[in-house]
Design an enzyme around this catalytic site. Structure first.
Site, mmCIF file in Angstrom:
data_model
loop_
_atom_site.group_PDB
_atom_site.id
_atom_site.type_symbol
_atom_site.label_atom_id
_atom_site.label_comp_id
_atom_site.label_asym_id
_atom_site.label_seq_id
_atom_site.Cartn_x
_atom_site.Cartn_y
_atom_site.Cartn_z
ATOM 1 N N CYS A 64 9.057 12.022 -16.135
ATOM 2 C CA CYS A 64 8.737 13.349 -17.046
ATOM 3 C C CYS A 64 10.157 14.060 -17.543
ATOM 4 O O CYS A 64 11.301 13.654 -17.056
ATOM 5 C CB CYS A 64 8.625 14.500 -15.646
ATOM 6 S SG CYS A 64 8.313 16.219 -16.195
ATOM 7 N N CYS A 68 13.962 19.451 -13.160
ATOM 8 C CA CYS A 68 13.967 20.226 -11.938
ATOM 9 C C CYS A 68 14.552 19.502 -10.848
ATOM 10 O O CYS A 68 14.423 18.228 -10.601
ATOM 11 C CB CYS A 68 12.385 20.053 -11.435
ATOM 12 S SG CYS A 68 11.288 20.814 -12.669
ATOM 13 N N CYS A 71 13.033 17.167 -7.953
ATOM 14 C CA CYS A 71 12.134 16.143 -8.242
ATOM 15 C C CYS A 71 12.422 14.607 -8.562
ATOM 16 O O CYS A 71 13.092 14.338 -9.416
ATOM 17 C CB CYS A 71 11.224 16.816 -9.510
ATOM 18 S SG CYS A 71 9.599 15.679 -9.627
ATOM 19 N N CYS A 108 -6.431 17.682 -4.899
ATOM 20 C CA CYS A 108 -5.536 18.265 -5.932
ATOM 21 C C CYS A 108 -5.080 16.990 -7.003
ATOM 22 O O CYS A 108 -4.307 16.174 -6.301
ATOM 23 C CB CYS A 108 -4.225 18.979 -5.327
ATOM 24 S SG CYS A 108 -4.749 20.101 -4.000
ATOM 25 N N CYS A 139 -8.668 21.133 -7.814
ATOM 26 C CA CYS A 139 -7.403 21.688 -8.157
ATOM 27 C C CYS A 139 -6.446 20.614 -8.947
ATOM 28 O O CYS A 139 -6.559 19.421 -8.977
ATOM 29 C CB CYS A 139 -6.582 21.826 -7.009
ATOM 30 S SG CYS A 139 -4.909 22.662 -7.202
ATOM 31 N N CYS A 199 -3.198 28.789 -7.463
ATOM 32 C CA CYS A 199 -2.102 28.503 -6.289
ATOM 33 C C CYS A 199 -0.730 28.454 -6.587
ATOM 34 O O CYS A 199 -0.418 27.757 -7.660
ATOM 35 C CB CYS A 199 -2.727 26.886 -6.305
ATOM 36 S SG CYS A 199 -1.780 26.031 -4.823
ATOM 37 N N ARG A 271 -0.096 27.716 2.636
ATOM 38 C CA ARG A 271 -0.163 26.282 2.986
ATOM 39 C C ARG A 271 1.182 25.599 3.443
ATOM 40 O O ARG A 271 2.251 25.952 2.680
ATOM 41 C CB ARG A 271 -0.687 25.513 1.674
ATOM 42 C CG ARG A 271 -0.727 24.008 2.011
ATOM 43 C CD ARG A 271 -1.235 23.144 0.809
ATOM 44 N NE ARG A 271 -2.410 23.725 0.486
ATOM 45 C CZ ARG A 271 -2.806 23.865 -0.469
ATOM 46 N NH1 ARG A 271 -1.909 23.867 -1.794
ATOM 47 N NH2 ARG A 271 -4.037 24.530 -1.104
#
Ligand code: SAM
Ligand code: DTB
Ligand code: SF4
Length: 328
Positions: A64, A68, A71, A108, A139, A199, A271
């Site tokens: 990616c 972040c 991550c 998801c 999701c 979400c 969650r």
């Protein structure tokens, strides 16, 4: 009514914004008072002995372009995650069938993209259609969406789109520089505009202050309407990421965060998300008492571990908590 109850009632009735100081005041309550408040609010809106189960699958892994700091999938950090292009339809459907057979009600699909290009989105739309046809809620979490993309996902049968605010605006720049807080809010607007369920949650344990944890909850609570689903992640420290050596958050402060989220987002599913693998059963039980009523279910999150199905079934049995959709 005491002062705090009055404040909460006022906010609910007048649709007023939650102020960070009000959320901080919840964090500062004696632990037992906070837990009692959270469990009381929880019982007004939910069956306290039911949990919703969502299973994650990484449909495109690693490589990616974003930075972040938490991550493992960011290309710029050397974390040992193997890059994998978009999965074949059959691999996705096998995983979805297995998730359903194990008792999950939602599937998801996560992709390590800054955001999908149209040629990325087309095959995902097919996946959404076919997973939905298995009788699962769907999701997706694909990064930032451009105009029109949320509508395409909705038309394909998507139920929820996950896009997290991650942390308070004041701390955000310490963690991510390749997209702005406002970019996230804009994607959330597009998701809501397409009539998808939202979400949206965040991560704690990234070195933020308590005020900043309160700032995250205030941001989430002030989304209008509030998100239907609020994942609260405990940072999974991954070697090679900038946050790998962050001082661990006291697990009881994590429980408080769940309790405060429950009070401020009284009708949302909260969650208990990443970080469960490293959490004791006792702490997870306190999170359920604090009002968590959803978990990620299955032995893997996206790239890191999660308790396996047998372990979670055992814990839920011990607590007398029933997965949503299963008979008494
Ligand atoms: N790439 C898309 C995006 O970022 O919008 C979707 C997938 S991304 C991995 C989804 C979320 O996972 C992040 O927003 C973050 O909240 C959470 N996450 C990622 N790595 C994590 C970690 N090490 N610990 C806890 N949560 C994490
Ligand atoms: C969310 O809030 N947490 C999930 C899901 N939404 C996509 C992801 C957690 C990822 C943890 C690190 C990993 O497994 O790569
Ligand atoms: Fe990329 Fe999402 Fe990871 Fe950020 S959280 S680096 S956008 S995969």
């Amino acid at each position: 009514m005491n002062d705090m109850t009055q404040a909460a009632a006022l906010i609910e009735s007048a649709n007023e914004k939650w102020r960070v100081a009000e959320v901080e005041a919840l964090f500062a309550l004696p632990f037992n008072d906070l837990m009692f408040r959270a469990q009381s609010v929880h019982r007004e809106h939910f069956d306290p002995n039911t949990v919703q189960l969502s299973t994650l699958l990484s449909i495109k892994t690693g490589g990616c372009s974003e930075d972040c700091g938490y991550c493992p999938q960011a290309a710029r950090y050397d974390t040992g995650v193997e890059n994998q292009g978009l999965l074949e339809m059959n691999a996705v459907l096998d995983a979805a069938r297995a998730a359903k057979a194990a008792g999950a009600t939602r599937f998801c699909m996560g992709a390590a993209w800054r955001g999908p290009k149209q040629r990325d989105l087309d095959p995902v739309l097919d996946m959404v259609r076919e997973v939905k046809a298995l009788g699962l809620e769907t999701c997706a979490t694909l990064g930032m969406l451009k105009d029109g993309q949320a509508e395409q996902l909705k038309d394909a049968g998507l139920d929820y789109y996950n896009h997290n605010l991650d942390t308070a605006p004041e701390f955000y720049g310490e963690v991510i520089t390749t997209r702005a807080y406002q970019d996230r809010l804009d994607t959330l607007d597009r998701v809501r505009g397409a009539d998808l369920h939202v979400c949206c949650g965040g991560i704690v344990g990234m070195g933020e202050s308590r005020t900043q944890r309160a700032g995250l909850i205030a941001q989430l609570a002030n989304l209008d309407p509030q998100p239907e689903s609020v994942p609260i992640n405990m940072l999974v420290q991954v070697e090679g990421t900038p946050l790998q050596d962050t001082e661990a958050l006291d697990p009881l402060e994590f429980v408080r965060t769940i309790a405060v989220a429950r009070i401020a987002l009284s009708k949302s599913y909260v969650r208990l998300s990443a970080g469960r693998q490293e959490m004791s059963e006792a702490i997870q039980a306190l999170c359920f008492l604090a009002g968590a009523n959803s978990i990620f279910y299955g032995e893997k999150l996206l790239t890191t571990g999660n308790p396996d199905v047998a372990r979670d079934r055992n814990l839920l049995n011990k607590l007398g908590i029933r997965p949503q959709g299963e008979a008494h």
